[in-house]
Design a protein around this motif. Structure first.
Motif, PDB file in Angstrom:
ATOM      1  N   ALA A  73       0.830  -1.211   0.000  1.00  0.00           N
ATOM      2  CA  ALA A  73       0.000   0.000   0.000  1.00  0.00           C
ATOM      3  C   ALA A  73       0.863   1.260   0.000  1.00  0.00           C
ATOM      4  N   ALA A  74       2.114   1.152   0.476  1.00  0.00           N
ATOM      5  CA  ALA A  74       3.010   2.309   0.517  1.00  0.00           C
ATOM      6  C   ALA A  74       3.890   2.401  -0.734  1.00  0.00           C
ATOM      7  N   TRP A  75       3.855   1.410  -1.610  1.00  0.00           N
ATOM      8  CA  TRP A  75       4.733   1.402  -2.775  1.00  0.00           C
ATOM      9  C   TRP A  75       4.505   2.560  -3.747  1.00  0.00           C
ATOM     10  N   PRO A  76       3.273   3.082  -3.899  1.00  0.00           N
ATOM     11  CA  PRO A  76       3.104   4.237  -4.787  1.00  0.00           C
ATOM     12  C   PRO A  76       3.982   5.431  -4.392  1.00  0.00           C
ATOM     13  N   ASP A  77       4.349   5.531  -3.104  1.00  0.00           N
ATOM     14  CA  ASP A  77       5.221   6.619  -2.656  1.00  0.00           C
ATOM     15  C   ASP A  77       6.599   6.516  -3.302  1.00  0.00           C
ATOM     16  N   THR A  78       7.019   5.307  -3.648  1.00  0.00           N
ATOM     17  CA  THR A  78       8.297   5.099  -4.347  1.00  0.00           C
ATOM     18  C   THR A  78       8.085   5.133  -5.858  1.00  0.00           C
ATOM     19  N   PHE A  91      12.078  -9.382  -7.647  1.00  0.00           N
ATOM     20  CA  PHE A  91      12.156 -10.823  -7.393  1.00  0.00           C
ATOM     21  C   PHE A  91      10.731 -11.328  -7.188  1.00  0.00           C
ATOM     22  N   ASP A  92      10.382 -12.412  -7.879  1.00  0.00           N
ATOM     23  CA  ASP A  92       9.049 -12.992  -7.685  1.00  0.00           C
ATOM     24  C   ASP A  92       9.081 -14.456  -8.113  1.00  0.00           C
ATOM     25  N   ILE A  93       8.645 -15.342  -7.233  1.00  0.00           N
ATOM     26  CA  ILE A  93       8.594 -16.770  -7.556  1.00  0.00           C
ATOM     27  C   ILE A  93       7.190 -17.293  -7.309  1.00  0.00           C
ATOM     28  N   ARG A  94       6.978 -18.563  -7.631  1.00  0.00           N
ATOM     29  CA  ARG A  94       5.624 -19.120  -7.622  1.00  0.00           C
ATOM     30  C   ARG A  94       4.867 -18.812  -6.341  1.00  0.00           C
ATOM     31  N   ARG A  95       3.558 -18.844  -6.503  1.00  0.00           N
ATOM     32  CA  ARG A  95       2.597 -18.155  -5.656  1.00  0.00           C
ATOM     33  C   ARG A  95       2.840 -16.656  -5.869  1.00  0.00           C
ATOM     34  N   TYR A  96       2.981 -16.350  -7.160  1.00  0.00           N
ATOM     35  CA  TYR A  96       3.336 -15.005  -7.587  1.00  0.00           C
ATOM     36  C   TYR A  96       2.437 -13.969  -6.944  1.00  0.00           C
ATOM     37  N   GLN A  97       3.032 -12.824  -6.669  1.00  0.00           N
ATOM     38  CA  GLN A  97       2.286 -11.765  -6.004  1.00  0.00           C
ATOM     39  C   GLN A  97       1.750 -10.771  -7.024  1.00  0.00           C
ATOM     40  N   ASP A  98       0.464 -10.510  -6.931  1.00  0.00           N
ATOM     41  CA  ASP A  98      -0.163  -9.531  -7.818  1.00  0.00           C
ATOM     42  C   ASP A  98       0.448  -8.146  -7.647  1.00  0.00           C
ATOM     43  N   ASP A  99       0.835  -7.810  -6.403  1.00  0.00           N
ATOM     44  CA  ASP A  99       1.382  -6.471  -6.181  1.00  0.00           C
ATOM     45  C   ASP A  99       2.755  -6.296  -6.843  1.00  0.00           C
ATOM     46  N   ILE A 100       3.545  -7.358  -6.914  1.00  0.00           N
ATOM     47  CA  ILE A 100       4.835  -7.266  -7.611  1.00  0.00           C
ATOM     48  C   ILE A 100       4.593  -7.046  -9.111  1.00  0.00           C
ATOM     49  N   ALA A 101       3.684  -7.843  -9.680  1.00  0.00           N
ATOM     50  CA  ALA A 101       3.369  -7.693 -11.107  1.00  0.00           C
ATOM     51  C   ALA A 101       2.813  -6.299 -11.389  1.00  0.00           C
ATOM     52  N   ARG A 102       1.966  -5.792 -10.515  1.00  0.00           N
ATOM     53  CA  ARG A 102       1.375  -4.465 -10.707  1.00  0.00           C
ATOM     54  C   ARG A 102       2.445  -3.376 -10.635  1.00  0.00           C
ATOM     55  N   LEU A 103       3.366  -3.519  -9.672  1.00  0.00           N
ATOM     56  CA  LEU A 103       4.451  -2.548  -9.556  1.00  0.00           C
ATOM     57  C   LEU A 103       5.308  -2.549 -10.825  1.00  0.00           C
ATOM     58  N   CYS A 104       5.609  -3.727 -11.341  1.00  0.00           N
ATOM     59  CA  CYS A 104       6.391  -3.831 -12.583  1.00  0.00           C
ATOM     60  C   CYS A 104       5.656  -3.179 -13.749  1.00  0.00           C
ATOM     61  N   ASP A 105       4.363  -3.439 -13.854  1.00  0.00           N
ATOM     62  CA  ASP A 105       3.553  -2.844 -14.927  1.00  0.00           C
ATOM     63  C   ASP A 105       3.594  -1.317 -14.860  1.00  0.00           C
ATOM     64  N   LEU A 106       3.338  -0.780 -13.672  1.00  0.00           N
ATOM     65  CA  LEU A 106       3.262   0.673 -13.521  1.00  0.00           C
ATOM     66  C   LEU A 106       4.633   1.326 -13.660  1.00  0.00           C
TER      67      LEU A 106
END
Length: 194
Positions: A73-78, A91-106
């Motif tokens: 929730a604080a990642w938008p500040d970065t 870094f992201d491995i199986r049981r992939y995290q949606d927030d990591i993918a979203r951060l990469c996209d944005l």
């Protein structure tokens, strides 16, 4: 168990390093060694330890390295600080995290180059990755192995160190002086008290 465990970890590291495309590694090293770039490093619930390991080394070697920590929730500040001069190493491995993918996209939308270190080239965060490095994480236990993730990080650390060459030596000399002054000052202050 010990022999099977050792053999699996060894195989993970060998297969991971053998699969690296030299040209892609060279591109990643050039980007990470460019001290005009802002480097951001992020990991998931368990891979945060891998992100910390890489970020601590990079922070000693060059300026402008940020470890993205805490709740997503604080990642938008970065994220607001990312632009075309930025590199996001995720870094992201199986049981992939949606927030990591979203951060990469944005981050990619904002112009940042994404370097993904994962366990599968089809990981969700790979959608926007400029470069993807796949680590073998198979284990003889119920838990994924991080040995190959660490090997990839240490390869990147070693290659960036080599590329920085004399500028790294100069920075390390200055860093040693700063550390010495910092810790000596604390000792001096304690000695001055009556």
């Amino acid at each position: 168990f010990m022999v099977a465990f050792r053999d699996r970890l060894t195989r993970n590291i060998v297969e991971t390093l053998n699969a690296i495309q030299r040209a892609e590694l060279n591109r990643a090293v050039s980007l990470v060694a460019d001290d005009k770039k802002n480097i951001f490093v992020v990991g998931g619930r368990l891979t945060q330890s891998a992100a910390l390991h890489l970020a601590m080394h990079l922070r000693a070697m060059r300026p402008r390295v940020t470890l993205i920590e805490g709740q997503s929730a604080a990642w938008p500040d970065t994220l607001v600080d990312m632009d075309r001069r930025s590199i996001l190493i995720a870094f992201d491995i199986r049981r992939y995290q949606d927030d990591i993918a979203r951060l990469c996209d944005l981050a990619a939308e904002r112009g940042a180059r994404v370097i993904l270190i994962c366990d599968n080239k089809d990981a969700p965060a790979a959608r926007q990755a400029a470069m993807t490095f796949v680590a073998q994480t198979a284990s003889v236990s119920a838990w994924d192995s991080f040995a190959a993730l660490t090997a990839l990080s240490e390869l990147l650390i070693a290659r960036v160190s080599d590329q920085l060459g004399r500028s790294l030596q100069s920075r390390m000399d200055i860093l040693d002086s700063v550390r010495e002054a910092f810790f000596d000052n604390g000792a001096r202050n304690k000695r001055k008290k009556p």
